[in-house]
Design an enzyme around this catalytic site. Sequence first.
Site, PDB file in Angstrom:
ATOM      1  N   ASP A 158      -0.940   2.650  -6.720  1.00 30.50           N
ATOM      2  CA  ASP A 158      -2.051   1.875  -7.354  1.00 30.50           C
ATOM      3  C   ASP A 158      -2.270   2.877  -8.751  1.00 30.50           C
ATOM      4  O   ASP A 158      -3.387   2.415  -9.387  1.00 30.50           O
ATOM      5  CB  ASP A 158      -3.216   2.138  -6.620  1.00 30.50           C
ATOM      6  CG  ASP A 158      -3.924   3.287  -6.436  1.00 30.50           C
ATOM      7  OD1 ASP A 158      -3.276   4.283  -5.890  1.00 30.50           O
ATOM      8  OD2 ASP A 158      -5.152   3.399  -6.167  1.00 30.50           O
TER       9      ASP A 158
ATOM     10  N   ILE B 185       5.859   2.098  -4.608  1.00 30.12           N
ATOM     11  CA  ILE B 185       4.619   1.292  -4.586  1.00 30.12           C
ATOM     12  C   ILE B 185       3.540   2.233  -4.824  1.00 30.12           C
ATOM     13  O   ILE B 185       3.187   3.154  -3.737  1.00 30.12           O
ATOM     14  CB  ILE B 185       4.470   0.428  -3.374  1.00 30.12           C
ATOM     15  CG1 ILE B 185       5.829  -0.427  -3.240  1.00 30.12           C
ATOM     16  CG2 ILE B 185       3.168  -0.456  -3.425  1.00 30.12           C
ATOM     17  CD1 ILE B 185       6.702  -0.068  -2.311  1.00 30.12           C
TER      18      ILE B 185
ATOM     19  N   PHE C  49       5.667   4.697  -0.709  1.00 38.37           N
ATOM     20  CA  PHE C  49       4.065   4.160  -0.618  1.00 38.37           C
ATOM     21  C   PHE C  49       3.354   5.403  -0.945  1.00 38.37           C
ATOM     22  O   PHE C  49       3.283   6.358  -0.288  1.00 38.37           O
ATOM     23  CB  PHE C  49       3.791   3.664   0.761  1.00 38.37           C
ATOM     24  CG  PHE C  49       4.333   2.124   0.928  1.00 38.37           C
ATOM     25  CD1 PHE C  49       3.495   1.062   0.579  1.00 38.37           C
ATOM     26  CD2 PHE C  49       5.661   1.880   1.534  1.00 38.37           C
ATOM     27  CE1 PHE C  49       3.951  -0.349   0.594  1.00 38.37           C
ATOM     28  CE2 PHE C  49       6.005   0.573   1.711  1.00 38.37           C
ATOM     29  CZ  PHE C  49       4.896  -0.530   1.334  1.00 38.37           C
ATOM     30  N   ASP C  50       2.534   5.130  -1.809  1.00 34.30           N
ATOM     31  CA  ASP C  50       1.336   6.076  -2.350  1.00 34.30           C
ATOM     32  C   ASP C  50       0.439   5.634  -0.893  1.00 34.30           C
ATOM     33  O   ASP C  50       0.367   4.554  -0.308  1.00 34.30           O
ATOM     34  CB  ASP C  50       0.694   5.629  -3.494  1.00 34.30           C
ATOM     35  CG  ASP C  50      -0.549   6.600  -3.705  1.00 34.30           C
ATOM     36  OD1 ASP C  50      -0.469   7.680  -3.282  1.00 34.30           O
ATOM     37  OD2 ASP C  50      -1.528   5.998  -4.313  1.00 34.30           O
ATOM     38  N   LEU C  51      -0.604   6.615  -0.655  1.00 35.39           N
ATOM     39  CA  LEU C  51      -1.447   6.124   0.495  1.00 35.39           C
ATOM     40  C   LEU C  51      -2.702   5.788  -0.034  1.00 35.39           C
ATOM     41  O   LEU C  51      -3.301   4.703   0.257  1.00 35.39           O
ATOM     42  CB  LEU C  51      -1.515   7.672   1.165  1.00 35.39           C
ATOM     43  CG  LEU C  51      -0.331   7.947   2.154  1.00 35.39           C
ATOM     44  CD1 LEU C  51      -0.527   9.101   3.001  1.00 35.39           C
ATOM     45  CD2 LEU C  51       0.098   6.632   3.066  1.00 35.39           C
TER      46      LEU C  51
END
Length: 231
Positions: free
Chosen positions: A181, A179, A9-11
């Site tokens: 953005d 995942i 996961f990106d934050l």
Amino acid sequence: MSRYNTLLFDLDGVIFDFKKAEKHSFIETFRKIGIDVDESLFKRYHQINDQLWKEFELGHVTKDEVTVGRFKQLFEQLGFDYPYDRFASDYQEGLADGYFLISHAKETLETLSSTFRLFAVTNGVSKTAFKRLKGTDTLKYFQDVFVSEDLHAQKPSMEYFNQVFSRIKGFNPKTTLLIGDSLTSDIQGANNAGLDSCWINTARQPLTGSAVPTYQITHIEDIFEILVKRA
């Protein structure tokens, strides 16, 4: 059972509402030196900041040249007589205190952590990342956190991902999903590393550039549909 067992996961923009934290810290830091922020000032900052982060992703500038240099450029353009390095430090402190979570992010992490191995992969400042994770009580969901500052490399480079992979026990790219953005750092990084990826496209922007996500969703909780589909 899902084909994936490891989720990266990106934050910022995925777990944390970075835009809200960014604007809050920007306004408050300027307020402390007696300057009211309007949209034109914030827009000018973003033009500088976005360009520097793109340069960072390409490895053309250092982290300090982004986090401090953006205010150096901004102050020079506007003729502000204030130490830009001091301002950058105060802004970063305010940014670290921005405990704003994306809606449904915490609940999603809690549910996923019972079935999947979760890891955080983020470009940025280590102190800021860990302060937010601890402040939002989300650190407990991740088995490890990989911050570009600590690895001395950044997404989308293979130097960054090779270090991440070496620290994940039993890592298998075929059972790993990233995942994020950002097309340029997250999705391009996944493409470079041979990983499947899920682009969280909240703003419903058109797909541009060379990066190609495996999946697209608009909200973090939509990830469950992806994982079920890949069972």
